[in-house]
Design an enzyme around this catalytic site. Structure first.
Site, short mmCIF file in Angstrom:
data_model
loop_
_atom_site.label_atom_id
_atom_site.label_comp_id
_atom_site.label_asym_id
_atom_site.label_seq_id
_atom_site.Cartn_x
_atom_site.Cartn_y
_atom_site.Cartn_z
N THR A 119 26.11 -40.79 2.64
CA THR A 119 24.85 -41.27 2.05
C THR A 119 23.85 -41.68 3.12
O THR A 119 22.70 -41.25 3.12
CB THR A 119 25.12 -42.44 1.10
OG1 THR A 119 26.01 -42.00 0.06
CG2 THR A 119 23.83 -42.93 0.48
N TRP A 158 26.14 -53.12 -7.26
CA TRP A 158 26.94 -52.32 -6.34
C TRP A 158 27.97 -53.20 -5.63
O TRP A 158 29.09 -52.79 -5.38
CB TRP A 158 25.99 -51.66 -5.33
CG TRP A 158 26.65 -50.82 -4.28
CD1 TRP A 158 27.89 -50.27 -4.31
CD2 TRP A 158 26.08 -50.44 -3.02
NE1 TRP A 158 28.14 -49.56 -3.16
CE2 TRP A 158 27.05 -49.65 -2.35
CE3 TRP A 158 24.86 -50.67 -2.40
CZ2 TRP A 158 26.81 -49.10 -1.09
CZ3 TRP A 158 24.62 -50.12 -1.15
CH2 TRP A 158 25.59 -49.34 -0.51
N ARG A 163 22.55 -52.25 -11.89
CA ARG A 163 23.99 -52.49 -11.91
C ARG A 163 24.39 -52.98 -10.53
O ARG A 163 23.80 -52.58 -9.52
CB ARG A 163 24.78 -51.25 -12.33
CG ARG A 163 24.55 -49.99 -11.51
CD ARG A 163 25.40 -48.85 -12.03
NE ARG A 163 25.30 -47.65 -11.21
CZ ARG A 163 26.21 -46.67 -11.22
NH1 ARG A 163 27.29 -46.77 -11.99
NH2 ARG A 163 26.06 -45.61 -10.46
N GLN A 203 19.07 -39.04 -6.69
CA GLN A 203 20.03 -40.13 -6.56
C GLN A 203 19.87 -40.81 -5.20
O GLN A 203 19.84 -40.16 -4.17
CB GLN A 203 21.46 -39.60 -6.73
CG GLN A 203 22.51 -40.71 -6.73
CD GLN A 203 23.90 -40.20 -7.10
OE1 GLN A 203 24.06 -39.04 -7.50
NE2 GLN A 203 24.89 -41.05 -7.00
N ASP A 204 19.73 -42.17 -5.23
CA ASP A 204 19.66 -42.98 -4.00
C ASP A 204 18.42 -42.69 -3.17
O ASP A 204 18.50 -42.52 -1.95
CB ASP A 204 20.92 -42.76 -3.14
CG ASP A 204 22.19 -43.28 -3.80
OD1 ASP A 204 22.10 -43.76 -4.95
OD2 ASP A 204 23.26 -43.22 -3.19
N ASP A 236 20.46 -44.96 -9.56
CA ASP A 236 20.51 -46.02 -8.54
C ASP A 236 19.49 -45.78 -7.42
O ASP A 236 19.81 -45.94 -6.23
CB ASP A 236 21.91 -46.11 -7.91
CG ASP A 236 23.00 -46.39 -8.92
OD1 ASP A 236 22.70 -46.92 -10.00
OD2 ASP A 236 24.17 -46.05 -8.65
N GLN A 275 24.15 -37.84 -3.57
CA GLN A 275 23.28 -38.85 -2.99
C GLN A 275 22.43 -38.18 -1.92
O GLN A 275 22.95 -37.43 -1.09
CB GLN A 275 24.09 -40.00 -2.38
CG GLN A 275 24.91 -40.79 -3.37
CD GLN A 275 26.34 -40.29 -3.48
OE1 GLN A 275 26.62 -39.12 -3.20
NE2 GLN A 275 27.25 -41.17 -3.87
#
Length: 486
Positions: A272, A406, A404, A323-324, A345, A301
């Site tokens: 990531t 992590w 949420r 994502q990310d 996220d 990611q």
């Protein structure tokens, strides 16, 4: 001889004349014009009305102008007017209001920032029956600020208008909030010019950056001409401002397309962090009028910006990915008037980061907007002040959580943020083996179709007005005041 005095008001002339005659004084009064002092009524949505923490409403009859001001039901709800006076003296004012609530509402009356009086607005149990409260207003010659500030949890009464009596009273233009100059107007720093078309000193941003020392202490501008710069950028030099041209954010693009699954030369995945198009590992860096993109697409990611450092700030930027998208890795960070988009996220990390008036945009279905990994000892994680949470039409209603955790103590707060219908009623969900019991998730006066606060996860918190008032730049960042916040 007995001395006699007469008041000058017109209505007292007759009685004063009779008193003089009774005293044996013969008086001939010539006809005289008596000029009444003028009044100016300050209505909502007109010059002199400078704003309120609420809405202009029309649901109760009997108001004047275009409506009345219905503020939030909180301590600190306020209304501000700007008034010009010809002379320095005390003027008479009347505030027209209605209060159909169960009890009196109270407010501090401030003139030029100084509290003059505390006013009571009594209830008559009828929101359509209007009353007035009188107050003396000490004004200076020139422009003055008048402000009502609620001191009770029910906020202010409904305020229709304020009228001020006295010659030379007129509305004044509302003061403007000074803002930090656009980076292109700064002239007292070294400037390195980058242009993909070859018209600058450098054709890539990295080439310009490489001319600076890792121990640089001289604030330096790297000005970037519109264009697409496909380079995997690593920033390790402090005191640098990356400056796109004013109004050219969408056409000044730093982009790359690595995903977490992309392989390195040794055949292992870059992960990531390794996927970031722009990796920022330095203190005291600013970015303005720039788009940072990861064009990898869905399925992995793929970070657009990894930000790791103290006193990082971003203004009028776009951060694009799936994502990310934005890895707020660590440190202190401030984002203002930015557009941040993704799917899953797409704002995550352990930094203390403030998002001031940003658009947080979901471009596809995803579990949550944010995934904070805030350490337990850090009081603030991801803080959203105002702004909007939006989505493309393909994102299902009620399908995306606000956040949420992590890490167990992940912290995220939304204050006065407008939430789209794609935000789920429960609002907050846990990640993996973590529990919401340790997460620090909260909201205050969120609005919009996604602000179904009654159905939120029970471990989350709806802040009180007093608690929300502590979420200031100075409380969050301490000694650092981002220049972009001014």
């Amino acid at each position: 001889m007995k001395k006699l005095f007469c008041k000058s008001q017109l209505q007292l002339v007759k009685s004063c004349t009779h008193s003089l005659i009774a005293a044996g004084v013969i008086l001939a009064l010539a006809p005289q014009a008596w000029a009444a002092e003028s009044s100016w009524i300050f209505e909502e949505s007109a010059v002199g009305f400078c704003g309120n923490s609420g809405v202009i409403d029309t649901k109760h009859a009997g108001y004047t102008g275009t409506g009345f001001i219905d503020t939030e039901n909180v301590i600190g709800a306020s209304i501000t007017w700007s008034i010009s006076a010809a002379s320095t003296k005390t003027y008479a004012a009347k505030i027209r209001f209605s209060n159909g609530g169960t009890g009196a509402r109270r407010a501090n009356f401030l003139v030029n920032g100084n509290q003059v009086k505390t006013l009571d607005f009594p209830s008559n149990s009828n929101w359509a029956q209007w009353q007035t409260v009188n107050v003396d207003v000490p004004l200076n010659a020139g422009t003055n600020s008048i402000k009502l500030v609620a001191t009770t949890a029910n906020g202010l009464a409904n305020i229709d208008n304020i009228s001020v009596t006295g010659d030379g009273i007129t509305p004044a233009a509302c003061p403007t909030t000074p803002t930090t100059a656009d980076c292109n107007s700064i002239t007292n720093q070294p400037i390195l010019r980058v242009a993909a078309d070859g018209s600058g000193q450098y054709k890539t941003v990295q080439a310009a950056l490489n001319t600076l020392s890792n121990s640089n202490t001289t604030p330096t501008q790297i000005r970037i001409k519109p264009g697409t710069y496909r380079e995997k950028l690593l920033i390790t030099k402090p005191f640098v401002t990356f400056c796109g041209e004013t109004g050219k954010t969408t056409s000044t693009i730093l982009t790359y397309n690595d995903g977490a699954s992309t392989l390195k030369a040794d055949g292992t995945a870059i992960g990531t962090s390794g996927s970031a198009s722009v990796t920022l590992k330095a203190n005291d860096v600013s970015m303005e009028n720039i788009t940072i993109e990861n064009s990898f697409g869905v399925g992995s990611q793929a970070v657009a910006l990894l930000a790791q450092g103290q006193r990082l700030q971003f203004r009028n930027c776009r951060l694009l990915g799936n994502q990310d998208t934005l890895y707020t890795h660590s440190g202190t960070q401030y984002y203002r008037n930015c557009h941040i988009q993704g799917t899953v996220d797409f704002i995550f990390g352990a930094a203390t980061a403030v998002f001031d008036n940003n658009t947080i945009h979901s471009v596809g279905g995803g579990s949550a907007l944010t995934a904070p990994s805030t350490e337990q000892t850090v009081p603030h994680g991801l803080v959203f002040l105002g702004g909007k949470v939006t989505a493309t039409s393909s994102v299902a209603k009620g399908s995306v959580a606000l956040g949420r955790n992590w890490r167990p103590y992940g912290a995220a707060t939304y204050i006065r943020t407008e939430l789209g219908q794609h935000i789920s009623a429960v609002g907050w969900v846990k990640m993996s083996e973590n529990t919401l019991d340790t997460a620090r998730f909260s909201e205050y006066l969120t609005t919009g179709a996604g602000a179904n606060t009654s159905a939120r996860a029970p471990q989350s918190k709806q802040l009180t007005a007093a608690q929300a008032a502590t979420y200031t730049i100075s409380n969050i960042f301490g000694a650092w005041t981002p220049s972009y916040s001014k």
